[in-house]
Design an enzyme around this catalytic site. Structure first.
Site, PDB file in Angstrom:
ATOM      1  N   SER A  75       0.788  -1.240   0.000  1.00 47.06           N
ATOM      2  CA  SER A  75       0.000   0.000   0.000  1.00 47.06           C
ATOM      3  C   SER A  75       0.818   1.287   0.000  1.00 47.06           C
ATOM      4  O   SER A  75       0.282   2.354   0.307  1.00 47.06           O
ATOM      5  CB  SER A  75      -0.918   0.001   1.225  1.00 47.06           C
ATOM      6  OG  SER A  75      -0.188  -0.349   2.387  1.00 47.06           O
ATOM      7  N   ASP A  77       2.665   2.297  -2.760  1.00 55.79           N
ATOM      8  CA  ASP A  77       2.791   2.772  -4.137  1.00 55.79           C
ATOM      9  C   ASP A  77       1.626   2.249  -4.967  1.00 55.79           C
ATOM     10  O   ASP A  77       0.915   1.326  -4.561  1.00 55.79           O
ATOM     11  CB  ASP A  77       4.110   2.279  -4.781  1.00 55.79           C
ATOM     12  CG  ASP A  77       5.344   2.932  -4.185  1.00 55.79           C
ATOM     13  OD1 ASP A  77       5.455   4.161  -4.296  1.00 55.79           O
ATOM     14  OD2 ASP A  77       6.168   2.213  -3.595  1.00 55.79           O
ATOM     15  N   GLY A  78       1.462   2.830  -6.143  1.00 53.56           N
ATOM     16  CA  GLY A  78       0.573   2.281  -7.157  1.00 53.56           C
ATOM     17  C   GLY A  78      -0.866   2.081  -6.740  1.00 53.56           C
ATOM     18  O   GLY A  78      -1.453   2.893  -6.021  1.00 53.56           O
ATOM     19  N   ILE A  79      -1.434   0.951  -7.187  1.00 55.51           N
ATOM     20  CA  ILE A  79      -2.846   0.667  -6.932  1.00 55.51           C
ATOM     21  C   ILE A  79      -3.131   0.601  -5.435  1.00 55.51           C
ATOM     22  O   ILE A  79      -4.146   1.118  -4.964  1.00 55.51           O
ATOM     23  CB  ILE A  79      -3.259  -0.661  -7.601  1.00 55.51           C
ATOM     24  CG1 ILE A  79      -3.135  -0.570  -9.124  1.00 55.51           C
ATOM     25  CG2 ILE A  79      -4.701  -1.019  -7.239  1.00 55.51           C
ATOM     26  CD1 ILE A  79      -3.414  -1.879  -9.841  1.00 55.51           C
ATOM     27  N   GLY A  80      -2.250  -0.047  -4.661  1.00 53.66           N
ATOM     28  CA  GLY A  80      -2.487  -0.204  -3.236  1.00 53.66           C
ATOM     29  C   GLY A  80      -2.632   1.127  -2.519  1.00 53.66           C
ATOM     30  O   GLY A  80      -3.568   1.327  -1.737  1.00 53.66           O
ATOM     31  N   TYR A 218       3.928 -14.950 -13.532  1.00 52.38           N
ATOM     32  CA  TYR A 218       3.102 -13.864 -12.998  1.00 52.38           C
ATOM     33  C   TYR A 218       1.632 -14.100 -13.333  1.00 52.38           C
ATOM     34  O   TYR A 218       0.762 -14.040 -12.453  1.00 52.38           O
ATOM     35  CB  TYR A 218       3.560 -12.522 -13.566  1.00 52.38           C
ATOM     36  CG  TYR A 218       2.696 -11.355 -13.141  1.00 52.38           C
ATOM     37  CD1 TYR A 218       2.827 -10.796 -11.880  1.00 52.38           C
ATOM     38  CD2 TYR A 218       1.725 -10.830 -14.004  1.00 52.38           C
ATOM     39  CE1 TYR A 218       2.022  -9.745 -11.470  1.00 52.38           C
ATOM     40  CE2 TYR A 218       0.927  -9.771 -13.612  1.00 52.38           C
ATOM     41  CZ  TYR A 218       1.073  -9.229 -12.343  1.00 52.38           C
ATOM     42  OH  TYR A 218       0.274  -8.197 -11.944  1.00 52.38           O
ATOM     43  N   LYS A 222      -1.578 -14.885 -10.749  1.00 54.34           N
ATOM     44  CA  LYS A 222      -2.783 -14.052 -10.718  1.00 54.34           C
ATOM     45  C   LYS A 222      -4.031 -14.860 -11.074  1.00 54.34           C
ATOM     46  O   LYS A 222      -5.135 -14.565 -10.605  1.00 54.34           O
ATOM     47  CB  LYS A 222      -2.621 -12.870 -11.676  1.00 54.34           C
ATOM     48  CG  LYS A 222      -1.577 -11.859 -11.214  1.00 54.34           C
ATOM     49  CD  LYS A 222      -1.928 -11.273  -9.857  1.00 54.34           C
ATOM     50  CE  LYS A 222      -0.971 -10.193  -9.400  1.00 54.34           C
ATOM     51  NZ  LYS A 222      -1.363  -9.585  -8.116  1.00 54.34           N
TER      52      LYS A 222
END
Length: 331
Positions: A75, A77-80, A218, A222
């Protein structure tokens, strides 16, 4: 004239005998068209209900719907980070989990000051196997956890062949992308089941919708999260728990720096903040979604492509990206 008349009679008889089959084909064609129109209408309504109507009718009360606290992994960086900020904007207290204490302190302080909510954080490196989980379990004890966002993940440095991946990378893909979600769900799900409400969001990837060479491990990790989410939904929906598989395509974050094509914001590549704003709005509405209407278009097209076409295009495109990255490294 004598020859024409028998031919005409023969043609008329053939036409009579075939009329039944022509009518049958017409009925089949009409039925197919009606089904496609109904399906198109239903899919259009579902898309509007998921991506447009929530923006028009206003936001739901997430605290009342699910609980006071949200836990977001990966959480800083980025989406988090963007997802945590979006939840805080809606009044939810935030517990941040990531491996950098300095970043956690900065993001925690920023969210608390900006959105006037309570924040807390746990320093944890999910690549360390079992090591981080006792501290996480202790930190979450006796908290009213209403929302869990399993966002933490490791990505390839650049697209590559399986045999070029290090053993450390393979272990990290499993420990960070898969094991972390299992353990975090195990910690919060009993409490949610007891109070009969809660939401779990597992951030999967659009690369899992079809086999994606050059991102093989990856994409497989996912796909695991996607499967886990969908199966858990059937187990716990009756207990009032909403479990969502979030399957975004490329977003302009640090994870996408391997190519300028996919790391810059564009029509199909939103910023993390734009994406999170849309994704949070789908909570409670769809158990499996890209979270963003432009990505939903891509996902629908990808799912209907023959597998070999998807794989051929992915291989061509990602080989090109790999070549560019390696060329830049050599300069």
């Amino acid at each position: 004239m004598a020859a024409v008349e028998p031919f005409y009679l023969l043609y008329r008889e053939i036409g009579r005998s075939c009329s039944f089959y022509v009518e049958a084909l017409a009925i089949v064609g009409a039925w197919y068209t009606i089904r496609k129109c109904i399906s198109l209408g239903f899919n259009t309504y579902r898309a509007l209900r998921l991506h447009l109507i929530p923006k028009l009718v206003g936001e739901i009360d997430l605290v009342k719907q699910y609980g006071k606290w949200a836990v977001v992994t990966g959480s800083t960086d980025g989406i988090g980070k963007a997802y945590a900020e979006e939840l805080a904007k809606r009044g939810v207290n935030i517990i941040l989990i990531s491996r950098s204490k300095e970043k956690l302190e900065a993001v925690s302080r920023s969210i608390a000051e900006t959105y006037k909510v309570e924040t807390d954080f746990v320093v944890a490196d999910f690549s360390k196997g079992r090591e981080p989980y006792p501290a996480i379990k202790e930190a979450l004890k006796d908290r009213d956890i209403g929302i869990l966002v399993n966002n933490v993940g490791v990505f390839y440095h650049y697209p590559d062949y399986f045999t070029n991946l290090s053993e450390d990378m393979l272990w990290d893909m499993v420990n960070v992308n898969i094991v972390s979600a299992n353990m975090m769900i195990r910690f919060v799900l009993p409490g949610m089941a007891e109070k009969k409400k809660g939401a779990i969001v597992n951030v999967s990837s659009g690369s899992s919708c079809q086999p994606t060479p050059m991102f093989t491990v990856y994409g497989a990790s996912k796909a695991y999260l996607d499967y886990l989410s969908r199966a858990l939904h059937y187990e716990y929906a009756s207990k009032g728990i909403f479990i969502q598989s979030l399957t975004p395509f490329f977003i302009a974050t640090k994870m996408a720096v391997c190519s300028s094509i996919i790391s810059k914001r564009s029509f199909f590549v939103p910023s993390a903040e734009e994406y999170a704003s849309h994704a949070v709005s789908t909570l409670g509405l769809s158990t499996r979604t890209t979270g963003y209407w432009k990505h939903a278009i891509k996902f629908a097209l990808a799912e209907h492509l023959p597998e070999w076409i998807w794989a051929w295009f992915a291989l061509y495109f990602l080989r090109t990206v790999r070549k560019k990255v390696l060329t830049c490294k050599m300069k």
